[in-house]
Structure formats: C-alpha cells, structure tokens
Scaffold this active site. Structure first.
Site, mmCIF file in Angstrom:
data_model
loop_
_atom_site.group_PDB
_atom_site.id
_atom_site.type_symbol
_atom_site.label_atom_id
_atom_site.label_comp_id
_atom_site.label_asym_id
_atom_site.label_seq_id
_atom_site.Cartn_x
_atom_site.Cartn_y
_atom_site.Cartn_z
ATOM 1 C CB SER A 60 48.960 51.656 42.180
ATOM 2 O OG SER A 60 49.568 52.629 41.372
HETATM 3 N N1 SAH Z 1 47.656 56.300 39.384
HETATM 4 C C1 SAH Z 1 47.471 55.238 38.417
HETATM 5 C C2 SAH Z 1 48.701 54.367 38.263
HETATM 6 C C3 SAH Z 1 49.396 54.773 37.036
HETATM 7 S S1 SAH Z 1 50.790 53.917 36.431
HETATM 8 C C4 SAH Z 1 46.245 54.415 38.710
HETATM 9 O O1 SAH Z 1 45.614 54.626 39.751
HETATM 10 O O2 SAH Z 1 45.863 53.600 37.877
HETATM 11 C C5 SAH Z 1 51.756 55.349 36.007
HETATM 12 C C6 SAH Z 1 51.186 56.227 34.926
HETATM 13 O O3 SAH Z 1 52.061 57.341 34.788
HETATM 14 C C7 SAH Z 1 51.096 55.575 33.562
HETATM 15 O O4 SAH Z 1 49.784 55.696 33.085
HETATM 16 C C8 SAH Z 1 52.068 56.390 32.709
HETATM 17 O O5 SAH Z 1 51.630 56.545 31.372
HETATM 18 C C9 SAH Z 1 52.075 57.715 33.432
HETATM 19 N N2 SAH Z 1 53.248 58.554 33.205
HETATM 20 C C10 SAH Z 1 54.546 58.155 33.050
HETATM 21 N N3 SAH Z 1 55.325 59.227 32.862
HETATM 22 C C11 SAH Z 1 54.526 60.336 32.886
HETATM 23 C C12 SAH Z 1 54.748 61.724 32.736
HETATM 24 N N4 SAH Z 1 55.966 62.237 32.491
HETATM 25 N N5 SAH Z 1 53.682 62.567 32.826
HETATM 26 C C13 SAH Z 1 52.436 62.085 33.065
HETATM 27 N N6 SAH Z 1 52.161 60.772 33.207
HETATM 28 C C14 SAH Z 1 53.189 59.903 33.127
#
Ligand code: SAH
Length: 212
Positions: A60
């Site tokens: 993010s």
């Molecule tokens: N917090 C992260 C940003 C992640 S982007 C950081 O600091 O880098 C969003 C993430 O959510 C992705 O890695 C994606 O694979 C995950 N995601 C999407 N749907 C999900 C679900 N149902 N359960 C767990 N993770 C999920």
C-alpha cells in the site's frame, strides 16, 4: 545519493500531511520499507506510492498505511488481526504499535515472502497465516482490532463476529476499485457504529476458491 534514513525522513514528512500521530510517524521513520520490496529500487521503496509485488497484489501507499495505523488507535497492548498480508509492511508497522499481530494472506507465495521480510526486520510478534480472510481466524478470536487491506464488496460477517466488544474494525468497502470508502467501525453493545474515513483504492478481497 541520500541515506536510507534520509529517504525515510523525507517520506514521513509527506505522510505527516495526512497523519497526526507522532507514534505512527516515529515507527514509519524507523521501519525499513525497502526490506518488503527488495525487487524495487531504493528510491521507489521510499516514494509515497503503492508498488506491485506480484500475484496482482500491491504494497500500500505509505500515507494510506499511516492513516490505517492511526485509525486503529493503538497503545501498544492490542491484539490485531490483519487481512491481506501482501508484502508484510503494514503488519510490521502495526507490530511496533500493538501487542501482537496475526495476519492472513490467501496467496501462499506472498505469505512466504512476508514471513521472510518480517524475520529480517525482527518483527517477532507477528504470525503470518495462509488462509481466507473472509473466514478470519475464529480459533484466535476475539481481536481488539481488525484491519483489512484488500477491499471486500460488503462487510465480512466473520470479521464482525471476531471483533471484541469495544474493538475497532478498519476496512475499505466497495464493489469495485474506483468506488471504495474506508470505513471505521466500533463495536458497542454488540453493534457496529460506523465512521467514513474517505475514498480509497485497494485491490479487491477475493474468495479463496478464485485463487488459482
Ligand atoms: N497490507 C499489504 C497490502 C496488501 S495488498 C502490505 O502492507 O503490503 C492486498 C492483499 O490482500 C494481497 O496480498 C492479496 O493477495 C490479499 N488478499 C486478497 N483477498 C484475500 C482474502 N480473501 N484473504 C486473505 N488475503 C487476501
């Protein structure tokens, strides 16, 4: 070429335009974001942008990480559930503001790389779980705080159930990337009280069945 700490200080000045909490800003000034995006040049790691990390996921934007961390109102004691581990950077920032972080990621390869980076920065109070955030982590509930960093199209009921009384849930909700609101909910007498924190853009929260 400015030093890593110089790059971080410059980034935090930008984040500070939106984030007031001195504790959050101090943690972001100290946490090496580049450890979570080793495939990107140092300058990109310290720009106020999201970056791709593979599998359709992004780390993010730092300002958004700061806003979410501040919205959680942490005093170093809380047990947090994060949904969407991604790179692990948000979890690492939270680990220095809370008591313990459980974070859940649906893509095993991303969970693996996040674990490596979290080890590298010494975040020993974070556990990474591979699983579906729609189900949360019932065996470890209730959580004082729940933060979702992928956008569901509606509030996941399991997460509402797993939030402790008096707890906070911060989640971007929206049917599509272009139309999401960051919502903050407080659980009071078993019911949620909602506050709108503005427009945001997160990758969609997928259903585990759809992950190939
Ligand atoms: N917090 C992260 C940003 C992640 S982007 C950081 O600091 O880098 C969003 C993430 O959510 C992705 O890695 C994606 O694979 C995950 N995601 C999407 N749907 C999900 C679900 N149902 N359960 C767990 N993770 C999920």
């Amino acid at each position: 070429m400015p030093s890593e700490s110089g790059l971080r200080a410059a980034l935090v000045e930008i984040v500070a335009q939106e984030v007031r909490s001195a504790r959050v800003l101090d943690v972001m000034r100290a946490m090496p974001r580049h450890a979570f995006v080793p495939e990107h040049p140092l300058g990109d790691a310290y720009a106020d942008h999201p970056l791709p990390i593979g599998h359709g996921a992004t780390i993010s934007q730092p300002t958004v990480v700061g806003m979410m961390s501040e919205a959680l109102e942490l005093d170093g004691t809380q047990r947090i559930l994060e949904v969407g581990t991604g790179s692990g950077y948000q979890a690492a920032v939270l680990s220095r503001l809370a008591g313990h972080v459980d974070t859940i990621e649906v893509v095993p390869e991303l969970a693996e790389r996040a674990m490596r980076a979290l080890r590298e920065v010494g975040a020993s109070n974070v556990d990474v779980h591979v699983g579906d955030g729609w189900a949360g982590l019932p065996a470890l509930a209730p959580f004082d705080r729940i933060v979702v960093t992928a956008a569901p199209d509606h509030l996941p009921e399991a997460l509402v159930d797993q939030l402790a009384e008096g707890g906070l849930l911060v989640v971007p909700v929206g049917p599509q990337t272009s139309d999401q609101r960051l919502e903050k909910h407080k659980k009071r007498d078993g019911r949620l009280v909602r506050e709108d924190l503005g427009a945001v853009r997160f990758v969609p929260m997928v259903h585990a069945d759809d992950v190939g």
